[in-house]
Write an enzyme that holds these catalytic residues in place. Structure first.
Site, PDB file in Angstrom:
ATOM      1  CG  ASP A 217      14.930 -23.735 -21.348  1.00 17.90           C
ATOM      2  OD1 ASP A 217      15.337 -23.148 -22.363  1.00 17.90           O
ATOM      3  OD2 ASP A 217      14.301 -24.807 -21.386  1.00 17.90           O
TER       4      ASP A 217
ATOM      5  CG  ASP B 144       0.006   0.096  -4.576  1.00 14.35           C
ATOM      6  OD1 ASP B 144       0.957  -0.249  -5.292  1.00 14.35           O
ATOM      7  OD2 ASP B 144      -0.897  -0.677  -4.200  1.00 14.35           O
TER       8      ASP B 144
ATOM      9  CD  GLU C 290      27.764 -17.901 -14.938  1.00  9.48           C
ATOM     10  OE1 GLU C 290      26.940 -17.696 -15.853  1.00  9.48           O
ATOM     11  OE2 GLU C 290      28.811 -17.245 -14.804  1.00  9.48           O
TER      12      GLU C 290
ATOM     13  CB  CYS D 118     -19.629 -44.630  -9.786  1.00 11.36           C
ATOM     14  SG  CYS D 118     -18.087 -44.657 -10.703  1.00 11.36           S
TER      15      CYS D 118
ATOM     16  CE1 TYR E 187      18.145 -14.606 -10.491  1.00 10.22           C
ATOM     17  CE2 TYR E 187      17.010 -16.409 -11.599  1.00 10.22           C
ATOM     18  CZ  TYR E 187      17.298 -15.697 -10.449  1.00 10.22           C
ATOM     19  OH  TYR E 187      16.761 -16.070  -9.252  1.00 10.22           O
TER      20      TYR E 187
ATOM     21  CB  CYS F 157     -19.236 -44.022 -15.775  1.00  7.08           C
ATOM     22  SG  CYS F 157     -17.934 -44.346 -14.578  1.00  7.08           S
TER      23      CYS F 157
ATOM     24  CB  ALA G 236      -0.914  -0.002   1.212  1.00  2.30           C
TER      25      ALA G 236
ATOM     26  CB  CYS H 277     -19.287 -40.969 -13.494  1.00  2.00           C
ATOM     27  SG  CYS H 277     -20.299 -42.309 -12.868  1.00  2.00           S
TER      28      CYS H 277
ATOM     29  CE  LYS I 212      22.562 -23.284 -22.552  1.00  2.22           C
ATOM     30  NZ  LYS I 212      21.208 -23.114 -23.018  1.00  2.22           N
TER      31      LYS I 212
ATOM     32  CE  LYS J 175      20.857 -27.819 -23.674  1.00  8.79           C
ATOM     33  NZ  LYS J 175      20.779 -27.263 -24.990  1.00  8.79           N
TER      34      LYS J 175
ATOM     35  CB  CYS K 106     -20.365 -47.490 -12.416  1.00  7.98           C
ATOM     36  SG  CYS K 106     -20.934 -45.827 -12.801  1.00  7.98           S
TER      37      CYS K 106
HETATM   38  S1  IVH Z   1      26.837 -17.261 -21.438  1.00  9.62           S
HETATM   39  C1  IVH Z   1      29.627 -16.210 -24.495  1.00  9.62           C
HETATM   40  N1  IVH Z   1      25.549 -17.946 -19.248  1.00  9.62           N
HETATM   41  O1  IVH Z   1      22.400 -20.100 -23.251  1.00  9.62           O
HETATM   42  C2  IVH Z   1      28.626 -16.505 -23.483  1.00  9.62           C
HETATM   43  N2  IVH Z   1      24.437 -18.194 -21.321  1.00  9.62           N
HETATM   44  O2  IVH Z   1      23.629 -21.507 -25.690  1.00  9.62           O
HETATM   45  C3  IVH Z   1      27.297 -16.761 -24.040  1.00  9.62           C
HETATM   46  N3  IVH Z   1      22.146 -19.029 -21.158  1.00  9.62           N
HETATM   47  O3  IVH Z   1      22.099 -17.683 -25.741  1.00  9.62           O
HETATM   48  C4  IVH Z   1      26.252 -17.005 -23.060  1.00  9.62           C
HETATM   49  N4  IVH Z   1      22.090 -19.178 -18.971  1.00  9.62           N
HETATM   50  O4  IVH Z   1      20.568 -17.477 -23.735  1.00  9.62           O
HETATM   51  C5  IVH Z   1      25.491 -17.860 -20.582  1.00  9.62           C
HETATM   52  N5  IVH Z   1      24.514 -18.490 -17.221  1.00  9.62           N
HETATM   53  C6  IVH Z   1      24.482 -18.396 -18.571  1.00  9.62           C
HETATM   54  C7  IVH Z   1      23.311 -18.748 -19.309  1.00  9.62           C
HETATM   55  C8  IVH Z   1      23.364 -18.639 -20.694  1.00  9.62           C
HETATM   56  C9  IVH Z   1      21.421 -19.347 -20.100  1.00  9.62           C
HETATM   57  C10 IVH Z   1      21.694 -19.123 -22.559  1.00  9.62           C
HETATM   58  C11 IVH Z   1      21.875 -17.860 -23.349  1.00  9.62           C
HETATM   59  C12 IVH Z   1      22.639 -18.223 -24.577  1.00  9.62           C
HETATM   60  C13 IVH Z   1      22.551 -19.704 -24.591  1.00  9.62           C
HETATM   61  C14 IVH Z   1      23.828 -20.263 -25.161  1.00  9.62           C
END
Ligand code: IVH
Length: 678
Positions: free
Chosen positions: A120, A39, A116, A435, A226, A411, A36, A429, A118, A317, A414
């Site tokens: 998606d 806002d 790190e 049933c 991120y 159903c 609040a 059903c 990765k 991956k 039954c």
């Molecule tokens: S580094 C040169 N760090 O993965 C560095 N990429 O296949 C290039 N991605 O297009 C990217 N998390 O969209 C990096 N911690 C991370 C990531 C990351 C996701 C994605 C990013 C990039 C793709 C590469």
């Protein structure tokens, strides 16, 4: 009119304060003020800006939404290309990566890596000039991307202005825009409810939302950022290592994934992968692997690039969470409340570490929309610990001969008719009491306090009785003997005798309670009482047509249809017949109220006041009218009864003054449930 200096100062102060709250809320996850208050600050700033448009600056927090819709996406050339990463699918690929690095650098000590998650999502490049966000662009082909500034501005975790006091003239931040799983599910649920297109996964939803032309709509999508690196940047600002870069990003007010770590050597990398793979299912967002980056930037420069990917980084991956398999059949499951859900039986296939052989399809509509047929090749997804689902059918792989799956009309458990009320997505059903899939649930309801009120016949005991095969339907309850009960867990002689007595007592009931106990869809306590009051006898109700039923006050088409369907099922009529033969009975309504056209309240005028515990005042009035009575809003000498709930107010006093009889809610319920009336 130009704003005075003090107004300018106030606007700047508000902007700073709001940005600081945004940072705490969206980046640190530590809100400092209640919503609040936030806002209030936003309103004050928006008001000032409306009064003095000259105050509006592009990085004002009010400017996140409301920018102009992009006519089309302008192209953005990345001065420093947005690279991709090489992929590793097994430990051996990571071993080879680490070995190559050692060889190139001519070193044999352990390399320090930034490890790190990765994310998606969708890669993004954010351009900050003098600390202010001026452009956001997608990766595109790595060299030319699309301008999505208008939607990225709506993302709360993307700062419109960087935090550090002295920021370089140009900083490009690279990162990932993603949608949380929860946000994705909610977005799809909303789309499903309004018959719109759903997204296949959070990544598609994020990409679709970024490319949304209307920033207002984009703002309603739960996107987040991120950051994981830098693009073009003024010399002298470059951090010495990837991990220092992440720290710098944080200090600039950007969100950096908290699971990023500095690890040592190959062993550190492999161990990090295992840890992330274990945590993956619990994360609120999708990750499709982990990324290892040589931490030291000097070493990165030494290693350089191949084609479009750096030699100093690799993406390990996770096993695919989306795979192809074949539908072996589509079956229909009946839930505890009779809801029927299609289930696709699949050729077993490993997805993200588990073998999947079934996938639930939410409802008949979804089955039709996705047009899933036996023999189809389908894309199956398992995200985290979520139940596997079919993303889509691969149309090219459909066999030459295939048939669409028709929803069942009976159903599968039954054989009762399946009904789907207009406007509802769920088909059910209609077997109710008979049933087996619904039996336990139906029996619990039958015995419950406001239905047949069988003291001591609770959930656990019903489960046992059904599992032991002693009770298949409600009538079997009245066939139970004390010695049969003794075989049940925690059942002593005394409680068995007590329960048999409670069962016997429940035989004397009211028509309203009995109707409610039957568990007819759409027939709650109030409707049951209305029907009992109107028809007076079970026979006339069970033979009533839908039109007749709809003629009863407060009975709509859905209820009329549900009642009709219930009594049309021979097995429901059989169970009711058995129940009556076993002694379940109720006082025959006041003569034959329905036929003489008057109910129990014929010729009476009732006033309802105060708060009733078991129904609304309107429902009580409806029942009075259904039972032939009149209702009034005020008490007069012509009032026959005042029905009085909690906190009655002045009507009670007036009734007392006038000598009008007062009924408590319990007395009123007893009356409408079949008790007599003087
Ligand atoms: S580094 C040169 N760090 O993965 C560095 N990429 O296949 C290039 N991605 O297009 C990217 N998390 O969209 C990096 N911690 C991370 C990531 C990351 C996701 C994605 C990013 C990039 C793709 C590469």
């Amino acid at each position: 009119m130009d704003p005075t200096a003090s107004i300018r100062e106030r606007a700047a102060q508000l902007r700073a304060e709001i940005e600081s709250h945004n940072f705490r809320y969206y980046v640190l996850d530590q809100p400092a003020v209640p919503d609040a208050e936030y806002d209030r600050l936003m309103h004050e700033l928006a008001d000032l800006e409306q009064q003095y448009p000259g105050l509006v600056v592009p990085d004002s927090p009010t400017q996140r939404v409301g920018g102009q819709a992009a006519p089309q996406f302008a192209q953005v050339r990345h001065n420093l290309p947005m690279l991709s990463l090489d992929n590793a699918f097994a430990d051996a690929d990571v071993v080879a990566f680490d070995r190559r690095i050692h060889e190139r650098l001519g070193r044999d000590d352990a390399i320090t890596y930034s490890a790190e998650p990765k994310l998606d999502g969708v890669a993004i490049s954010l351009r900050y000039e003098k600390g202010v966000l001026v452009q956001a662009a997608t990766r595109g082909d790595g060299t030319v991307g699309e301008d999505v500034t208008h939607t990225v501005r709506t993302i709360r975790s993307v700062p419109l202005r960087l935090r550090a006091a002295a920021v370089a003239p140009l900083i490009e931040v690279r990162g990932e825009i993603y949608m949380s799983r929860e946000g994705f599910e909610a977005l799809n649920a909303r789309a499903r409810a309004s018959g719109e297109k759903t997204f296949a996964n959070p990544r598609n939803a994020a990409a679709g939302s970024l490319r949304q032309l209307d920033p207002q709509l984009a703002a309603a999508r739960p996107l987040a950022l991120y950051a994981y690196g830098f693009g073009q940047m003024d010399k002298g600002e470059l951090p010495p290592s990837q991990s220092a870069g992440l720290a710098l990003l944080r200090s600039l007010g950007l969100r950096v994934n908290p699971l990023c770590e500095v690890v040592r050597g190959l062993a550190g990398c492999l161990e990090y992968y295992v840890r992330m793979a274990t945590r993956r299912a619990q994360l609120p967002y999708d990750i499709d692997g982990v990324v290892y980056k040589v931490d030291d930037c000097e070493l990165q420069t030494e290693l350089g690039f191949v084609a479009r990917a750096p030699r100093w980084a690799i993406a390990r991956k996770f096993p695919a969470e989306e795979v192809l398999t074949v539908v072996e059949g589509v079956e229909f499951q009946v839930g505890r409340t009779g809801a029927i859900t299609p289930v696709a039986r699949l050729k077993p296939v490993p997805v993200g570490g588990v073998t999947v052989s079934n996938a639930t399809v939410h409802n008949f509509d979804e089955l039709r929309r996705k047009d899933i047929r036996p023999g189809d090749t389908v894309i199956v997804r398992r995200a985290g610990d979520v139940i596997p689902e079919i993303v889509a059918v691969v149309p090219e792989r459909r066999p030459a001969v295939s048939r669409a799956v028709e929803p069942p009309v009976q159903c599968p458990v039954c054989g009762s008719d399946v009904i789907r009320q207009e406007g509802q997505v769920v088909a059910r059903c209609s077997g109710g009491l008979v049933c087996p899939a619904q039996r336990k649930q139906a029996l619990r309801h039958f015995a419950s306090r406001r239905a047949m009120d069988i003291d001591g016949l609770g959930e656990k005991l019903i489960d046992q009785l059904v599992d032991a095969g002693l009770v298949k339907n409600a009538a079997d309850i009245y066939r139970l003997q004390a010695d049969q009960l003794l075989d049940m867990e925690r059942m002593g002689e005394k409680s068995a005798v007590k329960l048999v007595a409670a069962i016997a007592r429940s035989r004397n009931t009211s028509l309203g309670r009995f109707l409610f106990a039957l568990g007819i869809p759409e027939v709650g306590e109030a409707t049951a009482a209305t029907l009992a009051g109107h028809f007076g006898q079970l026979e006339s109700l069970s033979e009533a047509s839908e039109e007749e039923l709809q003629g009863v006050a407060d009975i709509g088409p859905a209820t009329a249809a549900a009642v009709r369907t219930f009594f049309a099922q021979a097995h429901n009529r059989d169970v009711i017949g058995d129940l009556r033969r076993l002694g379940v009975s109720w006082p025959d309504g006041a003569g034959e109220p329905a036929r003489v056209g008057h109910g129990r309240f014929a010729g009476k005028t009732l006033v309802v006041t105060g708060t009733l515990a078991h129904m609304t005042r309107e429902a009580a009035q409806a029942r009075i009218r259904a039972m032939g009575g009149k209702t009034a809003d005020s008490v007069s000498s012509r009032t026959s009864y005042l029905v009085c709930g909690e906190k009655p107010g002045s009507k009670l006093k007036r009734a007392r003054d006038l000598g009008v009889p007062v009924l408590t809610e319990e007395e009123f319920l007893a009356l409408i449930n079949g008790g007599g009336m003087q």
